[in-house]
Enzyme design. Sequence first.
Site, mmCIF file in Angstrom:
data_model
loop_
_atom_site.group_PDB
_atom_site.id
_atom_site.type_symbol
_atom_site.label_atom_id
_atom_site.label_comp_id
_atom_site.label_asym_id
_atom_site.label_seq_id
_atom_site.Cartn_x
_atom_site.Cartn_y
_atom_site.Cartn_z
ATOM 1 C CG HIS A 10 -0.157 0.038 2.536
ATOM 2 N ND1 HIS A 10 0.390 1.187 3.051
ATOM 3 C CD2 HIS A 10 0.160 -0.953 3.396
ATOM 4 C CE1 HIS A 10 1.000 0.911 4.185
ATOM 5 N NE2 HIS A 10 0.884 -0.385 4.417
ATOM 6 N NE ARG A 61 -1.367 -0.072 6.955
ATOM 7 C CZ ARG A 61 -1.882 -0.643 8.035
ATOM 8 N NH1 ARG A 61 -3.064 -0.213 8.502
ATOM 9 N NH2 ARG A 61 -1.259 -1.631 8.660
ATOM 10 C CD GLU A 88 2.394 -5.130 8.336
ATOM 11 O OE1 GLU A 88 2.619 -6.356 8.150
ATOM 12 O OE2 GLU A 88 3.115 -4.237 7.876
ATOM 13 C CG ASP A 90 -1.913 -7.883 16.271
ATOM 14 O OD1 ASP A 90 -1.482 -6.783 16.686
ATOM 15 O OD2 ASP A 90 -2.858 -8.484 16.817
ATOM 16 C CG HIS A 158 -0.685 -4.546 5.075
ATOM 17 N ND1 HIS A 158 -1.064 -3.261 5.375
ATOM 18 C CD2 HIS A 158 -1.834 -5.229 4.798
ATOM 19 C CE1 HIS A 158 -2.385 -3.155 5.297
ATOM 20 N NE2 HIS A 158 -2.876 -4.339 4.954
#
Length: 206
Positions: A10, A61, A88, A90, A158
């Site tokens: 992103h 995003r 993404e 964590d 991500h």
Amino acid sequence: MDRILVLVRHGQSEWNLKNIFTGWKDPDLTDLGVEEARIAGRRLKTAGVGFDLAFTSNLLRAKRTMRLLLDELGAPDVPTANSVALNERDYGDLSGLNKAEAVKTWGPEQVHIWRRSYDVPPPGGESLKDTVARVLPYYCQTILPAVLDGRRVIVVAHGNSLRALMMVLDKLTPETIPSMELATGIPILYRLKSDSTVDSKEVLAG
């Protein structure tokens, strides 16, 4: 038969700009991130690459980057699936902290271990190994079959969820994968063989 898979991280998010651990938190893109998404779409258009299917995470995003990119391609109606499997990593208790603040709290060595080791998670969060364990089944069961069937596929996700995919595609190891950096908004074009291995790879960086 073309077996096309494009991966894009992103565009820059508000928390990328502020150097904050983001993880599953949901900040929007910056103005630069919006432009990066549009440029990615233009680069793919220039390369003559279109898509039949799109996959992204459940985070704003990534979803917004995908919308902007497909709009630039003139293909806003490409079927798009959102999945938490592509979220993404964590970062648990680190989420929302500036990276310098985290270093003050836990020390530089510990924060470095959490960021760059393969299998040591931060408190309450995921290691890269944990991220790989949720991303790869989704890839093998949902994304890869579409690519092997000849559909042109794009994944916008991500840094760490894409590292998980590239671990398989580029045959990276637990030792080499944590240090691999992925720039925001740069399409990576893979062409796959019928056995799912990589035939060619091209980074569309301008």
